[in-house]
Design an enzyme around this catalytic site. Sequence first.
Site, mmCIF file in Angstrom:
data_model
loop_
_atom_site.group_PDB
_atom_site.id
_atom_site.type_symbol
_atom_site.label_atom_id
_atom_site.label_comp_id
_atom_site.label_asym_id
_atom_site.label_seq_id
_atom_site.Cartn_x
_atom_site.Cartn_y
_atom_site.Cartn_z
ATOM 1 N N GLN A 1 0.823 -1.194 0.000
ATOM 2 C CA GLN A 1 0.000 0.000 0.000
ATOM 3 C C GLN A 1 0.864 1.254 0.000
ATOM 4 O O GLN A 1 2.079 1.191 0.140
ATOM 5 C CB GLN A 1 -0.911 0.012 1.236
ATOM 6 C CG GLN A 1 -0.136 -0.092 2.543
ATOM 7 C CD GLN A 1 -0.997 -0.606 3.682
ATOM 8 O OE1 GLN A 1 -2.214 -0.566 3.611
ATOM 9 N NE2 GLN A 1 -0.368 -1.079 4.737
ATOM 10 N N HIS B 1 -10.904 4.233 18.683
ATOM 11 C CA HIS B 1 -10.222 3.091 19.277
ATOM 12 C C HIS B 1 -10.761 2.734 20.653
ATOM 13 O O HIS B 1 -10.799 1.557 21.005
ATOM 14 C CB HIS B 1 -8.707 3.337 19.294
ATOM 15 C CG HIS B 1 -8.121 3.306 17.920
ATOM 16 N ND1 HIS B 1 -7.773 4.442 17.228
ATOM 17 C CD2 HIS B 1 -7.876 2.268 17.076
ATOM 18 C CE1 HIS B 1 -7.320 4.110 16.021
ATOM 19 N NE2 HIS B 1 -7.378 2.801 15.906
ATOM 20 N N ASP C 1 -1.234 0.355 13.295
ATOM 21 C CA ASP C 1 -0.882 1.643 13.881
ATOM 22 C C ASP C 1 -0.703 1.565 15.397
ATOM 23 O O ASP C 1 -0.257 2.519 16.029
ATOM 24 C CB ASP C 1 -1.935 2.704 13.524
ATOM 25 C CG ASP C 1 -3.337 2.271 13.908
ATOM 26 O OD1 ASP C 1 -3.493 1.486 14.870
ATOM 27 O OD2 ASP C 1 -4.294 2.711 13.241
ATOM 28 N N ALA D 1 -3.663 -11.874 7.172
ATOM 29 C CA ALA D 1 -4.508 -12.295 8.287
ATOM 30 C C ALA D 1 -5.269 -13.596 7.982
ATOM 31 O O ALA D 1 -5.382 -14.472 8.836
ATOM 32 C CB ALA D 1 -5.496 -11.177 8.643
ATOM 33 N N ASP E 1 -9.721 -5.240 12.728
ATOM 34 C CA ASP E 1 -9.708 -3.833 12.324
ATOM 35 C C ASP E 1 -9.115 -3.703 10.929
ATOM 36 O O ASP E 1 -8.069 -3.113 10.733
ATOM 37 C CB ASP E 1 -8.889 -3.038 13.365
ATOM 38 C CG ASP E 1 -9.061 -1.532 13.183
ATOM 39 O OD1 ASP E 1 -9.970 -1.124 12.437
ATOM 40 O OD2 ASP E 1 -8.277 -0.771 13.781
#
Lengths: 550, 498
Positions: B234, B264, B288, B343, B360
């Site tokens: 990305q 969050h 992150d 994942a 997420d």
Amino acid sequence: MSTDPPQSGISRRSFLIKGSLYMASAGGIISCTNPLVDRKKDTAGRIVGSNWKAGHLLTQPGGASPKETERTGILIVGGGIAGLSAAREIKKKNQRDDFLLLELEGNTGGNAISGSNAVSPYPWAAHYIPIPGRDAVFVRELFEELGIIEGYDSKGLPVYNEFHLCADPQERLLIHGHWQEGLVPQLGMSERDRRQYDEFFGAMERFRKARGSDGSRAFAIPVDHSSRDPRFLKYDAISMGRYLADNGWDSEYLRWYVNYCCRDDYGCRMEETSAWAGIHYFASRDGTASNADSHAVVTWPEGIGWIVKRMEKDILPHIRCNACVLNIEKIGDELAVDYHDVRRGTAGRIRAKAVIYAAPRFTAFRTIRFFRERLPSYAASFGYTPWMTANITMKGIPEGKGAAVSWDNVSYHSDSLGYVVANHQDVAARREKTVLTYYHPLTAGDPAAERKEALQRSHREWSELIVRDLSRMHPGIEKDLEQVDVWLWGHAMIRPIPGLIWGAARQEAMKPLEKIFFAHSDMSGLSIFEEAQYRGIIAARQALRTIAAG
Amino acid sequence: MAYALLFSVFAISTCGLVYELTAGALASYLLGDSVTQFSIIIGVYLSAMGLGSYLSRYIVRNIISVFIEAELLIGLVGGCSAAILFSVFEVAVHFRPILYSLITVTGALVGLEIPLIMRVLKNRFEFKDLVSKVFTFDYIGALFASLLFPLLLVPHFGLIRSSFFFGIINVLVAFWALRLFRGEVIRPRALAAAGGVLLFFLTAGFIYSEQILHFTETLNYRGNIIYARTTPYQRIVVTREQDSLQLFLNGNLQFNSRDEYRYHEALVHPGLQAVREPRNVLVLGGGDGLAVREILRYPGVNSVTLVDLDAEMTKLFKSHESLVRLNGGSLNSPKVTIINADAFVWMKTNNQRFDFIVVDFPDPSNFSLGKLYTNTFYRLLYRALRDGGAVVVQSTSPFVARRSYWCVVNTLKSVGFETTPYHVYLPSFGEWGYVIGSKRAFRMPQGFLAGLRFVTPETARLMTEFPPDMGPVETEVNRLNNQVLVRYFEEEWSRYVH
């Protein structure tokens, strides 16, 4: 949606059957390993292909006399889907394990043979199987055994393992510079085209539900479960092209689509394909599933090779590869089978109580002594289409304007059938490299001439043709291509020309010859997995009965 | 002629300071921490001026010619400096050396000019008047530039265009000097030709500065880009807007530090608080480290496994000063294990069981991402969840993409999860949806950790209330072989965006 055609998932099914032995005059191996970056250089890759050298031994029958003679109960010739199915059936029913399977190639699989590289496994031909309908009992049993069907829901509908169902998006078509979803051309279609689509797919849907006066489905899988009602059999007398013309369906788009389907499944243009076979393509599928629609197919990166690996697992000790059968003849009460061990260069003889001949029929005319001496009347009716398939490794994924890259990707403007993304089933979110399995039935001219021409082309010539075609679909793709491996199938699949399926030839060809039982999808006239498996199991049962009767 | 030269002192000084301010501003945009950046830039610039002044002693002949040449060079280097810095920032490994070299060259050239002018004018004024006049114009020029820069140039011109503009002024000053000293300049035609080429070049830069800026993609972002990198997976861009940081992946906003705590806190606490004695937590996506930051607030949690595809992403959030400050150094915690893997692929082979799982992922905007929202994937989640545990799935906006949102809920249900849908309002995103999946009936916790800024028992109660315009709708189950969610999502968001 009644006009929804059997999402050509159906395509490529045709490849199921092993023709390798008798690809005979098929390909050779030509290697070169230059990177593909510079178009002046050769494309990296090679021509692989079935063992044509060994296949050619068939043209010199007899061969060296064997040193030793073995004995077995049942000998199976050919390790494609038919041969493997026969072997598994014998293994299940015969506790003495008294059987052997001879395969010409280094691996079993036939048309379902597969390969792999660092990026992905990939098929060399047969890519998928549509979910089976009611009549395809053997396929369902196999699917249960292999965990492809995981169970049944409260309504009795099979629940499929979703890793095996073809992932969405399934198909896209490049037409007028834009990729659309699905293979039935939609872009640029007129009202008239649309009406003809409705009529055609409406007719196919009626055929799908139709039953003959004998109560059987008009178009069933296995073929032999189909109704014998002349109302339907009459379509075997004309070609699919003629059938369209007779109904006034002249839409360019519809004709393209139907022709595409005939080439995809049967390796014949629609003018050469029996209308019965053509309709069968659209009207035979009646699969149902709890978690998929009726057009769903199961597929794996290596295509049906995934199934082959599992089918052969239990019978591995009985399989002998690199064995080219040269002669079969009756000696006393037994059958003597002479073969040449291609790798060791030795000759062998096996005496069997019965033989299951699960190789393509045209080879039998050379190997079986009785046929050599008296060519059967139906021999001329069994014709085969040559195919070229290629596995192309590329950096990134072949995107394009419009619909997202799909499992099956076809161009309206190409003579090829397009490509299947071998690693489409991969669940990883990002793909750095892709393997494209590219299909091209050589249907432009007479099969024998096409076969000859195909074999004369070098790897470089083939890969140039392929790259040119791909770059029309994806301008600039050349720079991303890393390797192009080509497989030439001399006799890829039986051609269901008018009259083959319901004429005398096929009936004649199904009859056993003494204790030789035939098992190959050739006998169904359609080169599909279901037919090959069915023929294998039926032949195994016949052979077992014969032996039991003494 | 004397006053003309003094005016050129003013122009040179203005230009020089503009270049200095441009470099300072760029350095703070791109590297963050404006005090440090400005301070270093000013220091380097002034000392470079000193260097230039020192070097001026070695120029003994053709003073006027050297003056004009230096002027042209300032125009070239200074004029292009902003464009160069913007363009190399994303590709250069060592951005700072390039930055400081440009500043040094500009500073040295400007530093060379003043002594040269003083020497040209030395016979026309008395020394005390000369010094007084030159420095007066010099400092007035500096004042002019320092007012012009923040009030007019940055807001209306932008940095790239401003620096091209002042480069043009430098070249015009050179032309003027060329005309004033017609007789004294050697090779005037060569200088004029060079000036002409430069003028053309800088004018083109001035006109096309938007395109240049676009090329450097800064226009795509409101804030200033402080980090940009294309990874195999990305494009990561971090921007700074006043005091806040924003993360963009492939151009899509992932968080804004102004309100990310809402996202969050709402992602983690309702689910995790409800799990009794959570020890092992799994985070899928979320490289992150912000979800991990919230998870680490629970002292009982002794192991957090973070699975994120992109190693560059987790590396960035482990090492970038401002970003580490934001996630509280969560990714450097000894309790955290980072696994850079896909994942789905990782979950297929995973045998561990977890007390709480945070899912997420980016929104299901394409078929690759859509796989991570399928029943097949959720079955793997179910298998990996301890009986009393919970999973939480970020699930796009129930307001914008109502069917997409409920499709996620229904798909989770289809594999056996008890589902608890909830939503919050995020200033940066609007209404946002989450779903908790559990193996037993789930109740929103009655109390939360102290110190949370957003989640309280009261707000949590409101989260589970869905007004009619976001209420449940029937959807298909998202499967690998139909990918209905991607289709819903595309349709709903395209309607919203257009």
